[in-house]
Design an enzyme around this catalytic site. Structure first.
Site: not given
Ligand code: CP
Ligand code: NVA
Length: 303
Positions: A222, A262
């Site tokens: 991530d 993700c």
């Molecule tokens: N993975 C995820 O939560 O994507 P978004 O920030 O686009 O909702």
């Molecule tokens: N770790 C990231 C996830 C985004 C879906 C955030 O919190 O920005």
């Protein structure tokens, strides 16, 4: 009694399994509509931007016969224009469900206490439980969970916390590889380890990414700079040097390993284009599964 999902730990391992069984069953059907939210209204309060989470929750609510109302970051003013208690108290009079993306985990707890309706965490600084449900669902579809090894390389952040606990509960061998100062927190490691001890899985923190990825069935990463951490971006880029998921690192995993993220990705930082767009990547299945996992979760909550 209303049941909220503020962390992945709010669902036991058997409950996660039940929700994911339901998601798979619905996904296989031609008609994926249900009536569990018929006549009900969900308020989607988002303090941060979103593509996947917003769209998949709106669709999930609609597919279950309910109505979704979206409030964007400037509209809400959660904790600024109004306290979470006042927002929750009002929302509880109008709505049957709150889905909230926020910064501080305590905002979710305060909304749940004040509203009296179920609150579902759509990402906080602490956890991203619905992402973890979709991730475990995706791993189930790509070779299975129990007894297989999942290596998360990168920041011990919201995504990593929820994922480690959910995957350990499904019997996976979870390895988390982070640079010093960015490791998974002790409480999440303890909860994941507790679940692993009941499921036959295991949890290890392995600082060397090559060792962590060695023989893994799934490699997950991530962003190094989550939403709200933009001022730390430069310092984080330096700290995470050597933790990029590139073809060379993935070559240490099982030959059939899947790569997960993700999204959104910071291409060229935590992951290369070659890997993200390559044949081992299942990131679009993950994104699609947000809908199936969340629809199953909402149907389960309102059954
Ligand atoms: N993975 C995820 O939560 O994507 P978004 O920030 O686009 O909702
Ligand atoms: N770790 C990231 C996830 C985004 C879906 C955030 O919190 O920005």
């Amino acid at each position: 009694m209303s049941r909220s999902v503020l962390t992945v730990g709010d669902l036991s391992a058997p409950e996660i399994s039940e929700v994911l069984d339901r998601a798979l069953e619905t996904k296989r059907r031609d008609d994926r509509h249900g009536s569990e939210l018929s006549g009900k209204t969900a308020l989607l309060i988002f303090q941060k931007p979103s593509l996947r989470t917003r769209v998949s929750f709106e669709l999930a609510v609609t597919n279950l016969g309910g109505q979704a109302l979206y409030l964007s970051p400037p509209e809400v003013g959660l904790g600024e224009r109004e306290s979470p208690e006042d927002v929750g108290g009002v929302a509880g009079r109008f709505c049957d469900l709150i889905v909230c993306r926020t910064f501080d985990q305590s905002n979710l707890e305060r909304l749940a206490a004040a509203s009296g309706v179920p609150v579902v965490n759509a990402l906080s600084d602490w956890e991203h439980p619905c992402q973890a449900l979709a991730d475990v669902l995706t791993i189930r579809e790509h070779g299975g969970t129990c007894g297989r090894t999942l290596t998360y390389v990168g920041d011990g952040n919201n995504v990593a916390r929820s994922l480690a606990v959910a995957a350990a509960g499904e019997g996976m061998h979870v390895r988390v590889s982070s640079p010093s100062g960015y490791e998974l927190d002790e409480a999440s490691v303890a909860e994941a380890t507790r679940r692993a001890s009941e499921s036959g899985g295991s949890v290890r923190l392995v600082s060397d990414p090559v060792e962590a990825v060695s023989g893994a069935d799934v490699v997950y990463t991530d962003t190094w700079t989550s939403m709200g951490q933009e001022l730390e971006a430069r310092q984080r880029l330096e700290a995470f040097t050597g933790y990029q998921v590139d073809a060379q690192l993935v070559a240490n995993a099982s030959a059939q390993a899947n790569v997960m993220h993700c999204l959104p990705a910071h291409r060229g930082e935590e992951i290369t284009d070659e890997v993200l767009d390559g044949p081992q990547s299942v990131v679009l299945d993950q994104a699609e599964n947000r809908l199936h996992a969340q629809q199953a979760l909402l149907a389960w909550l309102f059954d």
